[in-house]
Design an enzyme around this catalytic site. Sequence first.
Site, mmCIF file in Angstrom:
data_model
loop_
_atom_site.group_PDB
_atom_site.id
_atom_site.type_symbol
_atom_site.label_atom_id
_atom_site.label_comp_id
_atom_site.label_asym_id
_atom_site.label_seq_id
_atom_site.Cartn_x
_atom_site.Cartn_y
_atom_site.Cartn_z
ATOM 1 N N ALA A 88 0.839 -1.202 0.000
ATOM 2 C CA ALA A 88 0.000 0.000 0.000
ATOM 3 C C ALA A 88 0.873 1.251 0.000
ATOM 4 O O ALA A 88 1.594 1.495 0.975
ATOM 5 C CB ALA A 88 -0.923 0.009 1.212
ATOM 6 N N PRO A 89 0.833 2.048 -1.063
ATOM 7 C CA PRO A 89 1.582 3.303 -1.064
ATOM 8 C C PRO A 89 1.131 4.253 0.039
ATOM 9 O O PRO A 89 1.906 5.087 0.497
ATOM 10 C CB PRO A 89 1.290 3.887 -2.453
ATOM 11 C CG PRO A 89 0.920 2.703 -3.292
ATOM 12 C CD PRO A 89 0.197 1.772 -2.358
ATOM 13 N N PHE A 91 -1.676 4.244 3.604
ATOM 14 C CA PHE A 91 -2.654 3.538 4.422
ATOM 15 C C PHE A 91 -3.765 4.440 4.949
ATOM 16 O O PHE A 91 -4.685 3.956 5.597
ATOM 17 C CB PHE A 91 -1.952 2.867 5.610
ATOM 18 C CG PHE A 91 -1.207 1.615 5.245
ATOM 19 C CD1 PHE A 91 -1.888 0.430 5.022
ATOM 20 C CD2 PHE A 91 0.164 1.621 5.123
ATOM 21 C CE1 PHE A 91 -1.215 -0.727 4.687
ATOM 22 C CE2 PHE A 91 0.860 0.466 4.789
ATOM 23 C CZ PHE A 91 0.167 -0.712 4.569
ATOM 24 N N HIS A 118 6.138 16.387 1.976
ATOM 25 C CA HIS A 118 6.456 15.518 3.100
ATOM 26 C C HIS A 118 7.579 16.129 3.934
ATOM 27 O O HIS A 118 8.192 17.113 3.545
ATOM 28 C CB HIS A 118 6.893 14.124 2.609
ATOM 29 C CG HIS A 118 5.761 13.262 2.139
ATOM 30 N ND1 HIS A 118 5.205 13.390 0.889
ATOM 31 C CD2 HIS A 118 5.070 12.270 2.765
ATOM 32 C CE1 HIS A 118 4.229 12.515 0.747
ATOM 33 N NE2 HIS A 118 4.120 11.824 1.869
ATOM 34 N N HIS A 119 7.849 15.503 5.049
ATOM 35 C CA HIS A 119 8.934 15.921 5.936
ATOM 36 C C HIS A 119 10.286 15.667 5.263
ATOM 37 O O HIS A 119 10.402 14.821 4.359
ATOM 38 C CB HIS A 119 8.849 15.155 7.255
ATOM 39 C CG HIS A 119 8.840 13.661 7.053
ATOM 40 N ND1 HIS A 119 9.983 12.898 7.018
ATOM 41 C CD2 HIS A 119 7.809 12.806 6.848
ATOM 42 C CE1 HIS A 119 9.674 11.638 6.802
ATOM 43 N NE2 HIS A 119 8.351 11.543 6.699
ATOM 44 N N LYS A 122 11.887 12.010 4.534
ATOM 45 C CA LYS A 122 11.361 11.023 3.581
ATOM 46 C C LYS A 122 12.413 10.740 2.524
ATOM 47 O O LYS A 122 12.947 11.655 1.890
ATOM 48 C CB LYS A 122 10.070 11.531 2.942
ATOM 49 C CG LYS A 122 9.411 10.474 2.059
ATOM 50 C CD LYS A 122 7.988 10.846 1.732
ATOM 51 C CE LYS A 122 7.323 9.808 0.839
ATOM 52 N NZ LYS A 122 7.320 8.459 1.478
ATOM 53 N N GLY A 128 5.445 7.482 -2.908
ATOM 54 C CA GLY A 128 4.726 6.363 -3.495
ATOM 55 C C GLY A 128 3.271 6.704 -3.779
ATOM 56 O O GLY A 128 2.695 6.255 -4.775
#
Length: 226
Positions: A88-89, A91, A118-119, A122, A128
């Site tokens: 799962a890219p 959740f 993102h932070h 990453k 993803g």
Amino acid sequence: MGSVTCAAVDDDPDCELVARIDATDGLDAALDAGADVAVEFTTPATVAGNASWLLERGVHVVVGATGLTDDDLTDLERRTGPANCIVAPNFAIGAVLMMRAASEIARHLPDVEVIEAHHPGKLDAPSGTAARTARLVAEARDADGATHVASAPDPTRGGNVDGVPVHAIRLPGVVASQEVLFGATGQTVSVRHDTLDRTAFMPGVLLAVKRVAHHDGLTVGLDALL
């Protein structure tokens, strides 16, 4: 993510946390503990090897780490049989619904760009989630025969995933955020999802943990479980 996942599994009355494995531990700990399912939240450098090793030994695997290539997915599918695998890219249920909505909108408004943030920790860019969103959008456009404005290969325009421009932002203070922006004559449509805390991912993780034994082979994306 690993720590938050352990806490969520431990708190769920339908699950039993039997092992916590970090970078200094071997995967044998999962077998020694009698684990039925392993949740893989490591790094792009280790996820494929870890998932393959577990599947070969009959442990179902739920993968949340990014970095798997198409060849990696093909290899994981080949190794399923005694055990299943869900990759799962993202959740977060809201993020999955965002991707589903973007796929539907792309059939009617095919000109689209993806902006994700993102932070700084990453490891991959684009994320993803952004890559999968772009692929779903591209599939929807192709299936419907929709024409769109082609993105020129300009480095200031971000990356390109299956013909969809994707922009990755890395900033402190951000957990995860993604906007899918559609444009058409005289109008725009925006679909956005923001993750404010990593606990947002836990309902999806637990859903995958509980369902993986019943989804034969390899399943990509949480959408199939909803």
